[in-house]
Write a protein that holds these residues in place. Structure first.
Motif, PDB file in Angstrom:
ATOM      1  N   ALA A  65       0.842  -1.187   0.000  1.00 56.40           N
ATOM      2  CA  ALA A  65       0.000   0.000   0.000  1.00 56.40           C
ATOM      3  C   ALA A  65       0.878   1.238   0.000  1.00 56.40           C
ATOM      4  O   ALA A  65       1.859   1.326   0.720  1.00 56.40           O
ATOM      5  N   ALA A  66       0.511   2.204  -0.844  1.00 50.85           N
ATOM      6  CA  ALA A  66       1.265   3.447  -0.935  1.00 50.85           C
ATOM      7  C   ALA A  66       2.750   3.145  -1.135  1.00 50.85           C
ATOM      8  O   ALA A  66       3.606   3.551  -0.353  1.00 50.85           O
ATOM      9  N   ARG A  67       3.067   2.431  -2.205  1.00 52.05           N
ATOM     10  CA  ARG A  67       4.437   2.011  -2.463  1.00 52.05           C
ATOM     11  C   ARG A  67       5.384   3.203  -2.440  1.00 52.05           C
ATOM     12  O   ARG A  67       5.054   4.281  -2.925  1.00 52.05           O
ATOM     13  N   ALA A  68       6.533   3.011  -1.872  1.00 51.84           N
ATOM     14  CA  ALA A  68       7.459   4.115  -1.693  1.00 51.84           C
ATOM     15  C   ALA A  68       7.992   4.624  -3.025  1.00 51.84           C
ATOM     16  O   ALA A  68       8.236   3.855  -3.939  1.00 51.84           O
ATOM     17  N   PRO A  69       8.185   5.917  -3.131  1.00 47.99           N
ATOM     18  CA  PRO A  69       8.852   6.447  -4.314  1.00 47.99           C
ATOM     19  C   PRO A  69      10.303   5.981  -4.321  1.00 47.99           C
ATOM     20  O   PRO A  69      10.859   5.655  -3.289  1.00 47.99           O
TER      21      PRO A  69
ATOM     22  N   THR B 124       9.831  19.922  16.840  1.00 47.68           N
ATOM     23  CA  THR B 124      10.462  20.014  15.522  1.00 47.68           C
ATOM     24  C   THR B 124      10.512  18.645  14.858  1.00 47.68           C
ATOM     25  O   THR B 124      10.273  18.508  13.650  1.00 47.68           O
ATOM     26  N   THR B 125      10.806  17.621  15.650  1.00 50.76           N
ATOM     27  CA  THR B 125      10.819  16.259  15.113  1.00 50.76           C
ATOM     28  C   THR B 125       9.456  15.900  14.555  1.00 50.76           C
ATOM     29  O   THR B 125       9.346  15.348  13.449  1.00 50.76           O
ATOM     30  N   LYS B 126       8.403  16.190  15.300  1.00 55.52           N
ATOM     31  CA  LYS B 126       7.055  15.880  14.841  1.00 55.52           C
ATOM     32  C   LYS B 126       6.732  16.605  13.538  1.00 55.52           C
ATOM     33  O   LYS B 126       6.065  16.056  12.657  1.00 55.52           O
ATOM     34  N   SER B 127       7.224  17.844  13.414  1.00 57.76           N
ATOM     35  CA  SER B 127       6.991  18.609  12.186  1.00 57.76           C
ATOM     36  C   SER B 127       7.675  17.952  11.000  1.00 57.76           C
ATOM     37  O   SER B 127       7.107  17.853   9.905  1.00 57.76           O
ATOM     38  N   HIS B 128       8.913  17.490  11.213  1.00 57.21           N
ATOM     39  CA  HIS B 128       9.639  16.805  10.142  1.00 57.21           C
ATOM     40  C   HIS B 128       8.902  15.528   9.730  1.00 57.21           C
ATOM     41  O   HIS B 128       8.763  15.229   8.534  1.00 57.21           O
ATOM     42  N   VAL B 129       8.443  14.759  10.720  1.00 56.49           N
ATOM     43  CA  VAL B 129       7.733  13.514  10.425  1.00 56.49           C
ATOM     44  C   VAL B 129       6.443  13.806   9.660  1.00 56.49           C
ATOM     45  O   VAL B 129       6.104  13.110   8.691  1.00 56.49           O
TER      46      VAL B 129
ATOM     47  N   ARG C 246       5.850  16.295   7.689  1.00 61.10           N
ATOM     48  CA  ARG C 246       6.178  16.657   6.309  1.00 61.10           C
ATOM     49  C   ARG C 246       6.566  15.421   5.496  1.00 61.10           C
ATOM     50  O   ARG C 246       6.255  15.330   4.304  1.00 61.10           O
ATOM     51  N   LEU C 247       7.226  14.466   6.142  1.00 59.90           N
ATOM     52  CA  LEU C 247       7.574  13.219   5.451  1.00 59.90           C
ATOM     53  C   LEU C 247       6.322  12.443   5.057  1.00 59.90           C
ATOM     54  O   LEU C 247       6.256  11.852   3.971  1.00 59.90           O
ATOM     55  N   PHE C 248       5.313  12.435   5.946  1.00 61.22           N
ATOM     56  CA  PHE C 248       4.049  11.786   5.600  1.00 61.22           C
ATOM     57  C   PHE C 248       3.508  12.358   4.289  1.00 61.22           C
ATOM     58  O   PHE C 248       3.077  11.632   3.395  1.00 61.22           O
TER      59      PHE C 248
ATOM     60  N   LEU D 266       6.072  11.877   1.092  1.00 61.21           N
ATOM     61  CA  LEU D 266       6.260  10.493   0.663  1.00 61.21           C
ATOM     62  C   LEU D 266       4.950   9.735   0.562  1.00 61.21           C
ATOM     63  O   LEU D 266       4.934   8.534   0.317  1.00 61.21           O
ATOM     64  N   ASP D 267       3.833  10.451   0.782  1.00 58.14           N
ATOM     65  CA  ASP D 267       2.506   9.850   0.669  1.00 58.14           C
ATOM     66  C   ASP D 267       2.400   8.611   1.550  1.00 58.14           C
ATOM     67  O   ASP D 267       1.947   7.548   1.115  1.00 58.14           O
ATOM     68  N   ALA D 268       2.848   8.750   2.791  1.00 60.29           N
ATOM     69  CA  ALA D 268       2.830   7.646   3.745  1.00 60.29           C
ATOM     70  C   ALA D 268       1.682   7.827   4.722  1.00 60.29           C
ATOM     71  O   ALA D 268       1.414   8.937   5.180  1.00 60.29           O
ATOM     72  N   ARG D 269       1.021   6.727   5.056  1.00 63.16           N
ATOM     73  CA  ARG D 269      -0.120   6.787   5.961  1.00 63.16           C
ATOM     74  C   ARG D 269       0.309   6.924   7.415  1.00 63.16           C
ATOM     75  O   ARG D 269      -0.325   7.601   8.209  1.00 63.16           O
ATOM     76  N   ASP D 270       1.397   6.232   7.783  1.00 63.92           N
ATOM     77  CA  ASP D 270       1.825   6.228   9.175  1.00 63.92           C
ATOM     78  C   ASP D 270       3.308   5.887   9.252  1.00 63.92           C
ATOM     79  O   ASP D 270       3.985   5.749   8.232  1.00 63.92           O
ATOM     80  N   ARG D 271       3.830   5.734  10.468  1.00 67.66           N
ATOM     81  CA  ARG D 271       5.256   5.509  10.643  1.00 67.66           C
ATOM     82  C   ARG D 271       5.688   4.124  10.176  1.00 67.66           C
ATOM     83  O   ARG D 271       6.834   3.937   9.778  1.00 67.66           O
ATOM     84  N   VAL D 272       4.791   3.170  10.210  1.00 69.43           N
ATOM     85  CA  VAL D 272       5.149   1.854   9.681  1.00 69.43           C
ATOM     86  C   VAL D 272       5.498   1.982   8.201  1.00 69.43           C
ATOM     87  O   VAL D 272       6.486   1.406   7.723  1.00 69.43           O
TER      88      VAL D 272
END
Length: 220
Positions: A146-150, A186-191, A193-195, A198-204
């Motif tokens: 699901a939501a294959r990584a770029p 700041t860490t949460k903000s970076h995470v 933005r990564l979501f 990278l079109d990621a649903r969650d940290r997994v």
């Protein structure tokens, strides 16, 4: 805020033990119980629990299909899978189905409750001892994700690349903040933005992406 939990396991003893322990907490509440996947899907749709604690091997509809249907629905629930170390094939299926966390059944009950809180908070938890082996093998297996990584990290900053690498290593927000000498906010903000980037649903999914991009390897 109280976290509502749906307990799904075909073993009444496990459901009972977790239910009693949850009843003794101030921040968790059992919304319902199910002994098979089909009932779990029904209850998730009607009760809309924050977290579904999902067994994988059950009669009838198993936990993988139940997870897939719950994640495809509109309950907004997150799924924490309870697994054992000999269930890799089931866990791969649960990863593809969209599970947001993985705990092992031989963990202390208190640790499982802690995992529920982590998943409810929108973080992800994969039990130590299975993370690198599990994800690395999963990424190398054929089949849709699901939501294959770029295949590139164009568009993310060097700092975001560092954060993604540490997420791939299983670090928490606090651990990332400490290692990079930045604040947790700041860490949460970076995470976040990564979501988006990278079109990621969650940290997994971010962990999977980190492996697919070669930012993390089985040896670390």
């Amino acid at each position: 805020m109280t976290v509502t939990v749906l307990l799904v396991d075909d073993q009444p003893l496990i459901r009972s033990g977790l239910s009693v322990l949850i009843g003794e907490t101030d921040d968790l509440e059992v919304a319902g119980e199910a002994g098979d996947g089909a009932r779990a899907v029904e209850l998730a749709a009607t009760l809309k629990p924050d977290v579904v604690v999902m067994d994988l091997r059950m009669p009838g509809m198993d936990g993988i299909e139940a997870t897939r249907r719950i994640m495809a629905g509109d309950s907004g629930s997150r799924v924490l899978v309870l697994t054992t170390f000999d269930e890799d094939d089931y866990v791969y299926g649960a990863l593809r189905a969209g599970a947001g966390g993985f705990a092992v059944k031989d963990m202390q009950l208190e640790e499982i409750l802690a995992a529920v809180r982590v998943v409810a908070a929108g973080d992800a938890l994969i039990a130590p001892g299975v993370t690198r082996r599990l994800i690395a093998d999963f990424v190398g297996r054929p089949g849709p994700v699901a939501a294959r990584a770029p295949r590139s990290v164009q568009g993310i900053t060097e700092r975001e690349r560092e954060v993604l690498t540490l997420v791939g290593l299983g670090r928490s927000n606090q651990e990332i903040a400490d290692e990079l000498f930045i604040s947790v906010a700041t860490t949460k903000s970076h995470v976040a933005r990564l979501f988006t980037k990278l079109d990621a649903r969650d940290r997994v999914q971010l962990v999977i992406i980190a492996y697919e991009l070669g930012l993390v390897t089985p040896s670390g």
